[in-house]
Design a protein around this motif. Structure first.
Motif, PDB file in Angstrom:
ATOM      1  N   SER A 190       0.831  -1.212   0.000  1.00 51.37           N
ATOM      2  CA  SER A 190       0.000   0.000   0.000  1.00 51.37           C
ATOM      3  C   SER A 190       0.863   1.258   0.000  1.00 51.37           C
ATOM      4  O   SER A 190       0.538   2.240  -0.679  1.00 51.37           O
ATOM      5  CB  SER A 190      -0.941  -0.001   1.207  1.00 51.37           C
ATOM      6  OG  SER A 190      -1.872  -1.057   1.108  1.00 51.37           O
ATOM      7  N   GLY A 191       1.955   1.235   0.737  1.00 46.86           N
ATOM      8  CA  GLY A 191       2.866   2.380   0.783  1.00 46.86           C
ATOM      9  C   GLY A 191       3.509   2.660  -0.561  1.00 46.86           C
ATOM     10  O   GLY A 191       3.612   3.815  -0.981  1.00 46.86           O
ATOM     11  N   ALA A 192       3.937   1.610  -1.247  1.00 45.83           N
ATOM     12  CA  ALA A 192       4.541   1.789  -2.573  1.00 45.83           C
ATOM     13  C   ALA A 192       3.505   2.331  -3.555  1.00 45.83           C
ATOM     14  O   ALA A 192       3.816   3.201  -4.375  1.00 45.83           O
ATOM     15  CB  ALA A 192       5.124   0.468  -3.073  1.00 45.83           C
ATOM     16  N   ALA A 193       2.269   1.834  -3.470  1.00 43.83           N
ATOM     17  CA  ALA A 193       1.206   2.334  -4.355  1.00 43.83           C
ATOM     18  C   ALA A 193       0.952   3.812  -4.100  1.00 43.83           C
ATOM     19  O   ALA A 193       0.790   4.598  -5.040  1.00 43.83           O
ATOM     20  CB  ALA A 193      -0.077   1.530  -4.155  1.00 43.83           C
ATOM     21  N   ALA A 194       0.931   4.216  -2.835  1.00 41.11           N
ATOM     22  CA  ALA A 194       0.686   5.621  -2.492  1.00 41.11           C
ATOM     23  C   ALA A 194       1.782   6.531  -3.030  1.00 41.11           C
ATOM     24  O   ALA A 194       1.534   7.702  -3.319  1.00 41.11           O
ATOM     25  CB  ALA A 194       0.568   5.777  -0.973  1.00 41.11           C
ATOM     26  N   LYS A 195       2.983   6.001  -3.202  1.00 42.51           N
ATOM     27  CA  LYS A 195       4.110   6.772  -3.751  1.00 42.51           C
ATOM     28  C   LYS A 195       4.154   6.706  -5.283  1.00 42.51           C
ATOM     29  O   LYS A 195       5.028   7.314  -5.900  1.00 42.51           O
ATOM     30  CB  LYS A 195       5.432   6.237  -3.204  1.00 42.51           C
ATOM     31  CG  LYS A 195       5.616   6.449  -1.725  1.00 42.51           C
ATOM     32  CD  LYS A 195       6.916   5.821  -1.279  1.00 42.51           C
ATOM     33  CE  LYS A 195       7.054   5.868   0.234  1.00 42.51           C
ATOM     34  NZ  LYS A 195       8.222   5.088   0.688  1.00 42.51           N
ATOM     35  N   GLY A 196       3.252   5.909  -5.889  1.00 44.42           N
ATOM     36  CA  GLY A 196       3.285   5.743  -7.345  1.00 44.42           C
ATOM     37  C   GLY A 196       4.482   4.937  -7.802  1.00 44.42           C
ATOM     38  O   GLY A 196       4.960   5.103  -8.920  1.00 44.42           O
ATOM     39  N   ASP A 197       4.944   4.017  -6.967  1.00 47.98           N
ATOM     40  CA  ASP A 197       6.201   3.294  -7.164  1.00 47.98           C
ATOM     41  C   ASP A 197       5.975   1.871  -7.669  1.00 47.98           C
ATOM     42  O   ASP A 197       5.912   0.923  -6.888  1.00 47.98           O
ATOM     43  CB  ASP A 197       6.965   3.288  -5.837  1.00 47.98           C
ATOM     44  CG  ASP A 197       8.331   2.649  -5.921  1.00 47.98           C
ATOM     45  OD1 ASP A 197       8.775   2.300  -7.034  1.00 47.98           O
ATOM     46  OD2 ASP A 197       8.960   2.505  -4.857  1.00 47.98           O
ATOM     47  N   GLY A 198       5.862   1.716  -8.980  1.00 47.60           N
ATOM     48  CA  GLY A 198       5.692   0.399  -9.578  1.00 47.60           C
ATOM     49  C   GLY A 198       6.859  -0.527  -9.302  1.00 47.60           C
ATOM     50  O   GLY A 198       6.676  -1.726  -9.102  1.00 47.60           O
ATOM     51  N   ALA A 199       8.069   0.012  -9.275  1.00 48.93           N
ATOM     52  CA  ALA A 199       9.243  -0.808  -8.972  1.00 48.93           C
ATOM     53  C   ALA A 199       9.185  -1.316  -7.532  1.00 48.93           C
ATOM     54  O   ALA A 199       9.547  -2.464  -7.260  1.00 48.93           O
ATOM     55  CB  ALA A 199      10.525  -0.005  -9.198  1.00 48.93           C
ATOM     56  N   GLY A 200       8.714  -0.480  -6.632  1.00 49.72           N
ATOM     57  CA  GLY A 200       8.565  -0.892  -5.240  1.00 49.72           C
ATOM     58  C   GLY A 200       7.535  -1.998  -5.088  1.00 49.72           C
ATOM     59  O   GLY A 200       7.704  -2.910  -4.284  1.00 49.72           O
ATOM     60  N   LEU A 201       6.460  -1.922  -5.856  1.00 47.91           N
ATOM     61  CA  LEU A 201       5.455  -2.992  -5.838  1.00 47.91           C
ATOM     62  C   LEU A 201       6.053  -4.285  -6.374  1.00 47.91           C
ATOM     63  O   LEU A 201       5.898  -5.348  -5.763  1.00 47.91           O
ATOM     64  CB  LEU A 201       4.229  -2.597  -6.655  1.00 47.91           C
ATOM     65  CG  LEU A 201       3.362  -1.490  -6.075  1.00 47.91           C
ATOM     66  CD1 LEU A 201       2.315  -1.042  -7.080  1.00 47.91           C
ATOM     67  CD2 LEU A 201       2.712  -1.932  -4.789  1.00 47.91           C
ATOM     68  N   ALA A 202       6.737  -4.211  -7.493  1.00 47.80           N
ATOM     69  CA  ALA A 202       7.325  -5.415  -8.096  1.00 47.80           C
ATOM     70  C   ALA A 202       8.350  -6.068  -7.169  1.00 47.80           C
ATOM     71  O   ALA A 202       8.471  -7.291  -7.148  1.00 47.80           O
ATOM     72  CB  ALA A 202       7.965  -5.069  -9.443  1.00 47.80           C
ATOM     73  N   ALA A 203       9.057  -5.267  -6.390  1.00 50.25           N
ATOM     74  CA  ALA A 203      10.066  -5.810  -5.475  1.00 50.25           C
ATOM     75  C   ALA A 203       9.462  -6.674  -4.381  1.00 50.25           C
ATOM     76  O   ALA A 203      10.177  -7.443  -3.731  1.00 50.25           O
ATOM     77  CB  ALA A 203      10.863  -4.663  -4.852  1.00 50.25           C
ATOM     78  N   LEU A 204       8.157  -6.596  -4.183  1.00 46.80           N
ATOM     79  CA  LEU A 204       7.489  -7.394  -3.153  1.00 46.80           C
ATOM     80  C   LEU A 204       7.088  -8.779  -3.663  1.00 46.80           C
ATOM     81  O   LEU A 204       6.591  -9.596  -2.900  1.00 46.80           O
ATOM     82  CB  LEU A 204       6.266  -6.638  -2.621  1.00 46.80           C
ATOM     83  CG  LEU A 204       6.604  -5.305  -1.938  1.00 46.80           C
ATOM     84  CD1 LEU A 204       5.341  -4.502  -1.680  1.00 46.80           C
ATOM     85  CD2 LEU A 204       7.385  -5.549  -0.658  1.00 46.80           C
ATOM     86  N   TYR A 205       7.313  -9.042  -4.942  1.00 51.59           N
ATOM     87  CA  TYR A 205       6.978 -10.333  -5.546  1.00 51.59           C
ATOM     88  C   TYR A 205       8.187 -11.256  -5.545  1.00 51.59           C
ATOM     89  O   TYR A 205       9.333 -10.808  -5.627  1.00 51.59           O
ATOM     90  CB  TYR A 205       6.489 -10.142  -6.987  1.00 51.59           C
ATOM     91  CG  TYR A 205       5.086  -9.594  -7.067  1.00 51.59           C
ATOM     92  CD1 TYR A 205       4.002 -10.435  -7.296  1.00 51.59           C
ATOM     93  CD2 TYR A 205       4.838  -8.240  -6.897  1.00 51.59           C
ATOM     94  CE1 TYR A 205       2.708  -9.930  -7.363  1.00 51.59           C
ATOM     95  CE2 TYR A 205       3.551  -7.727  -6.958  1.00 51.59           C
ATOM     96  CZ  TYR A 205       2.493  -8.588  -7.192  1.00 51.59           C
ATOM     97  OH  TYR A 205       1.217  -8.082  -7.252  1.00 51.59           O
ATOM     98  N   ALA A 206       7.904 -12.565  -5.487  1.00 48.24           N
ATOM     99  CA  ALA A 206       8.954 -13.575  -5.601  1.00 48.24           C
ATOM    100  C   ALA A 206       9.568 -13.484  -6.998  1.00 48.24           C
ATOM    101  O   ALA A 206       8.940 -12.978  -7.939  1.00 48.24           O
ATOM    102  CB  ALA A 206       8.363 -14.969  -5.367  1.00 48.24           C
ATOM    103  N   THR A 207      10.779 -13.988  -7.141  1.00 50.50           N
ATOM    104  CA  THR A 207      11.459 -13.912  -8.434  1.00 50.50           C
ATOM    105  C   THR A 207      10.665 -14.607  -9.536  1.00 50.50           C
ATOM    106  O   THR A 207      10.759 -14.222 -10.697  1.00 50.50           O
ATOM    107  CB  THR A 207      12.872 -14.527  -8.353  1.00 50.50           C
ATOM    108  OG1 THR A 207      12.773 -15.862  -7.833  1.00 50.50           O
ATOM    109  CG2 THR A 207      13.779 -13.708  -7.463  1.00 50.50           C
TER     110      THR A 207
END
Length: 152
Positions: free
Chosen positions: A40-57
């Motif tokens: 939710s924090g990454a989404a609020a910042k508009g940070d797609g890279a931050g969202l992707a970093a939360l996924y498994a490889t």
């Protein structure tokens, strides 16, 4: 001798099970909820890279009406496109957690908001989580709206 070998086998199986299970159910839930807060924090910042970093490889997003989104680069592009389309907030509520060991399944509800806080969409999701690199990561992420389609 046979009894000792059986006892040793049981002890080794129990030890192996303890090693593969990253935490108890309460800890798993709190770690997943903390990861959701990061999401939710990454989404609020508009940070797609931050969202992707939360996924498994080997993570995947499985949105309705689309082929699976596979790989971290594609996941970043997917989420950045969603954020650029006007989604400024993603609220996540965990309802249930199932599983143990290196994976867990979460059932929850989501809410998408614009920059003014207006609800754009709400629905449900199922995420299969994977314990990877000492953290819980999204392995499979599937969601769908609760909003009925517009009548034509």
């Amino acid at each position: 001798m046979k009894i000792r070998l059986r006892l040793l086998s049981v002890v080794l199986l129990v030890a192996a099970a303890c090693i593969t299970q990253p935490a108890n159910a309460n800890s798993v839930r709190s770690n997943i909820e903390a990861a959701n807060a990061q999401f939710s924090g990454a989404a609020a910042k508009g940070d797609g890279a931050g969202l992707a970093a939360l996924y498994a490889t080997d993570g995947q997003v499985l949105p309705a009406g689309s082929d699976p989104i596979k790989g971290l680069e594609a996941i970043q592009k997917f989420w950045q496109g969603a954020l650029d389309s006007g989604i400024a907030g993603i609220g996540l509520t965990t309802i249930e957690i199932y599983g143990h060991g290196p994976t867990a399944t979460e059932v929850g509800q989501y809410e998408l908001r614009d920059k003014n806080g207006k609800v754009l969409d709400h629905g449900k999701y199922v995420v299969v989580w994977k314990h990877e690199g000492g953290k819980w990561k999204l392995l499979r992420d599937m969601f769908s709206t609760n909003v009925p389609p517009a009548k034509q």
